[in-house]
Write a protein that holds these residues in place. Structure first.
Motif, PDB file in Angstrom:
ATOM      1  N   ARG A 159       0.827  -1.203   0.000  1.00 20.72           N
ATOM      2  CA  ARG A 159       0.000   0.000   0.000  1.00 20.72           C
ATOM      3  C   ARG A 159       0.864   1.257   0.000  1.00 20.72           C
ATOM      4  O   ARG A 159       0.551   2.243  -0.687  1.00 20.72           O
ATOM      5  CB  ARG A 159      -0.930  -0.008   1.219  1.00 20.72           C
ATOM      6  N   ASP A 160       1.972   1.226   0.754  1.00 21.98           N
ATOM      7  CA  ASP A 160       2.871   2.383   0.805  1.00 21.98           C
ATOM      8  C   ASP A 160       3.586   2.583  -0.527  1.00 21.98           C
ATOM      9  O   ASP A 160       3.846   3.723  -0.936  1.00 21.98           O
ATOM     10  CB  ASP A 160       3.883   2.209   1.932  1.00 21.98           C
ATOM     11  N   ASP A 163       0.986   4.121  -2.825  1.00 21.37           N
ATOM     12  CA  ASP A 163       0.747   5.511  -2.437  1.00 21.37           C
ATOM     13  C   ASP A 163       1.908   6.398  -2.865  1.00 21.37           C
ATOM     14  O   ASP A 163       1.708   7.535  -3.309  1.00 21.37           O
ATOM     15  CB  ASP A 163       0.542   5.615  -0.920  1.00 21.37           C
ATOM     16  N   HIS A 164       3.126   5.880  -2.736  1.00 22.56           N
ATOM     17  CA  HIS A 164       4.300   6.638  -3.166  1.00 22.56           C
ATOM     18  C   HIS A 164       4.261   6.880  -4.673  1.00 22.56           C
ATOM     19  O   HIS A 164       4.492   8.005  -5.142  1.00 22.56           O
ATOM     20  CB  HIS A 164       5.567   5.868  -2.796  1.00 22.56           C
TER      21      HIS A 164
END
Length: 211
Positions: A159-160, A163-164
């Motif tokens: 998820r990170d 998102d990045h």
């Protein structure tokens, strides 16, 4: 008995089957050349979502599903009524079971414990394969900031990563770009004076950057 049977039989996807599902999805997805766009990130999510939703998970409680691996926390909470709670690693035996627990209590406790261990292994396999999928279709250049010198990407949540990439993706969504082009053409039609046209174009550019 029906409760225990449900726990034993419905969570039936092995780690090898999960790996095969992600491998099949990766084979159908063309690697992204250059910096991913908003459309590319959406395509990655669209490919991963059905794969994650098809993997049996949290069968005992029925509260979570693996889409939480990639879905933004606020969206997951809105959709499912609670934040996604990744499972924690547990040992092979439930130390909380009393030695003098009845046969039924012990059987139920052991079944729940096995279900939690199964969920942890399922989650870790799906998380690892989701990360591998993203690394396979996106050039390392665009996510290198997240790489740890010792653990690389193993402790970075998928998820990170998404998102990045979303925060760094190029420009507006394709539909927004077309709307901006129409908007700018309209400025030329509406404004006869050059200063007014320039001001309008600058406002449009600022809105595009904010988007």
């Amino acid at each position: 008995a029906p409760f225990l049977q449900r726990i034993r039989t419905s969570a039936a996807m092995s780690p090898e089957e999960i790996v095969a599902k992600f491998a099949g999805a990766a084979d159908l997805f063309d690697p992204i050349v250059g910096q991913p766009s908003d459309v590319d990130i959406t395509s990655i999510r669209e490919m991963l979502t059905p794969v994650l939703l098809q993997i049996p998970y949290d069968d005992a409680d029925g509260k979570d599903n693996l889409i939480g691996i990639i879905l933004p926390e606020e969206k997951y909470t809105t959709k499912y009524g609670q934040a996604f709670s990744p499972p924690i690693r547990i040992g092979a035996y439930d130390e909380t079971l009393a030695d003098d627990a009845s046969r039924v209590v012990r059987a139920k406790g052991e079944a729940m414990w096995r279900a939690k261990r199964f969920d942890y292994n399922t989650f870790e396999t799906a998380r690892r394969e989701t990360t591998s999928f993203i690394l396979r279709v996106v050039e390392d250049t665009w996510i290198r900031e997240l790489k740890d010198p010792d653990t690389f990407y193993t402790e970075v949540q998928p998820r990170d990563i998404l998102d990045h990439l979303q925060s760094q993706c190029t420009g507006r969504h394709a539909i927004d770009i077309l709307a901006l082009q129409d908007e700018m053409r309209q400025y030329h039609l509406e404004y006869e004076g050059i200063p007014e046209c320039i001001n309008a174009l600058e406002d449009a550019q600022r809105r595009a950057k904010r988007a």
